[in-house]
Design a protein around this motif. Structure first.
Motif, PDB file in Angstrom:
ATOM      1  N   THR A   1      14.588  52.127  22.228  1.00  7.53           N
ATOM      2  CA  THR A   1      14.575  53.337  23.044  1.00  7.53           C
ATOM      3  C   THR A   1      14.571  54.532  22.107  1.00  7.53           C
ATOM      4  O   THR A   1      15.392  54.612  21.187  1.00  7.53           O
ATOM      5  N   LEU A   2      13.644  55.467  22.343  1.00  2.08           N
ATOM      6  CA  LEU A   2      13.671  56.707  21.579  1.00  2.08           C
ATOM      7  C   LEU A   2      13.943  57.851  22.539  1.00  2.08           C
ATOM      8  O   LEU A   2      13.514  57.832  23.676  1.00  2.08           O
ATOM      9  N   GLN A   3      14.728  58.804  22.072  1.00  8.40           N
ATOM     10  CA  GLN A   3      15.122  59.946  22.902  1.00  8.40           C
ATOM     11  C   GLN A   3      14.670  61.232  22.244  1.00  8.40           C
ATOM     12  O   GLN A   3      14.938  61.474  21.076  1.00  8.40           O
ATOM     13  N   VAL A   4      13.969  62.057  23.022  1.00  7.28           N
ATOM     14  CA  VAL A   4      13.604  63.419  22.624  1.00  7.28           C
ATOM     15  C   VAL A   4      14.165  64.324  23.716  1.00  7.28           C
ATOM     16  O   VAL A   4      13.961  64.052  24.901  1.00  7.28           O
ATOM     17  N   GLY A   5      14.873  65.360  23.335  1.00  8.75           N
ATOM     18  CA  GLY A   5      15.569  66.163  24.336  1.00  8.75           C
ATOM     19  C   GLY A   5      16.518  65.253  25.082  1.00  8.75           C
ATOM     20  O   GLY A   5      17.284  64.495  24.478  1.00  8.75           O
ATOM     21  N   LEU A   6      16.478  65.283  26.409  1.00  4.96           N
ATOM     22  CA  LEU A   6      17.297  64.380  27.230  1.00  4.96           C
ATOM     23  C   LEU A   6      16.448  63.274  27.848  1.00  4.96           C
ATOM     24  O   LEU A   6      16.905  62.545  28.727  1.00  4.96           O
ATOM     25  N   THR A   7      15.212  63.142  27.377  1.00  2.00           N
ATOM     26  CA  THR A   7      14.267  62.163  27.914  1.00  2.00           C
ATOM     27  C   THR A   7      14.211  60.941  27.010  1.00  2.00           C
ATOM     28  O   THR A   7      14.146  61.070  25.787  1.00  2.00           O
ATOM     29  N   LYS A   8      14.218  59.758  27.652  1.00  2.00           N
ATOM     30  CA  LYS A   8      14.184  58.510  26.893  1.00  2.00           C
ATOM     31  C   LYS A   8      12.934  57.697  27.243  1.00  2.00           C
ATOM     32  O   LYS A   8      12.495  57.677  28.388  1.00  2.00           O
TER      33      LYS A   8
END
Length: 163
Positions: free
Chosen positions: A115-122
C-alpha cells in the motif's frame, strides 16, 4: 512509421495497476505503464498520469512510480517521493504500508500488495503477473485489509482550520 507504431504499442502495454484502497472511497484501478508514472493532483497546469481526486494534501507532482523490467524480464516497481520539476520531496510525504516514516530521498522498491499513501489517499499495487486485468486487480486489492492511514502534522492544521 514502424518505430511510431512500436512505441505506441509499448505505451499501451499494462505493466500493473494501482487500486484506490482508501476507507470510504469506491475502489478503482489505474493502469500503470512501463516507464515513469507521475502521481499527483490534477490542476489547470498539471495533469499527472495518476490523478488523485479530492485530496488537498497531494502535491501536483507528488511521487513517481517507475515501472521497468529486470534481468529476469519481470516488472519491478520503484517509488520515489519527489517532483521531477522541482527536484524536491513532496510537502506531505509518501508512505508505504502504513509505516509512519515517509520514504526518503532514495527511491524504494515496492511489490504486489504493498500500500502506498500520498496525502490521505491510499493505493494498493497489483502487479501485472498477479492480476489478469483491471477488474481482477480491484477484486484482489479489496480482499486486503486497509493499512493504517499515516497522519502528518500539516493535515491536522488544515483540517482544524476547515472546521
Amino acid at each position: 512509421r514502424l518505430v511510431k507504431k512500436i512505441i505506441k504499442k509499448m505505451n499501451n502495454i499494462v505493466a500493473g495497476w494501482l487500486v484506490l484502497h482508501t476507507e470510504g472511497k469506491e475502489p478503482q484501478s489505474i493502469a500503470l505503464k512501463e516507464g515513469k508514472n507521475i502521481i499527483g493532483r490534477k490542476t489547470m497546469t498539471s495533469c499527472p498520469d495518476i490523478a488523485v481526486p479530492d485530496d488537498i494534501f497531494v502535491s501536483r507532482n507528488h511521487a513517481v512510480l517507475v515501472v521497468r523490467k529486470n534481468s529476469a524480464n519481470k516488472y519491478e516497481y520503484i517509488l520515489a517521493d519527489n517532483t521531477e520539476q522541482l527536484g524536491k520531496p513532496s510537502l506531505n510525504g509518501t508512505y508505504i504500508n502504513g509505516e509512519s516514516e515517509r520514504i526518503g530521498e532514495q527511491p524504494v522498491k515496492i511489490s504486489d500488495g504493498d500500500t502506498l499513501q500520498v496525502g490521505l489517499t491510499k493505493f494498493v499495487l497489483k502487479a501485472a503477473d498477479v492480476a489478469i486485468d483491471a477488474q481482477d486487480a480491484i477484486k484482489l486489492a479489496t480482499k486486503l485489509e486497509y493499512k493504517e492511514t499515516v497522519e502528518f502534522p500539516n493535515a491536522a492544521v488544515v483540517l482544524r482550520k476547515k472546521i
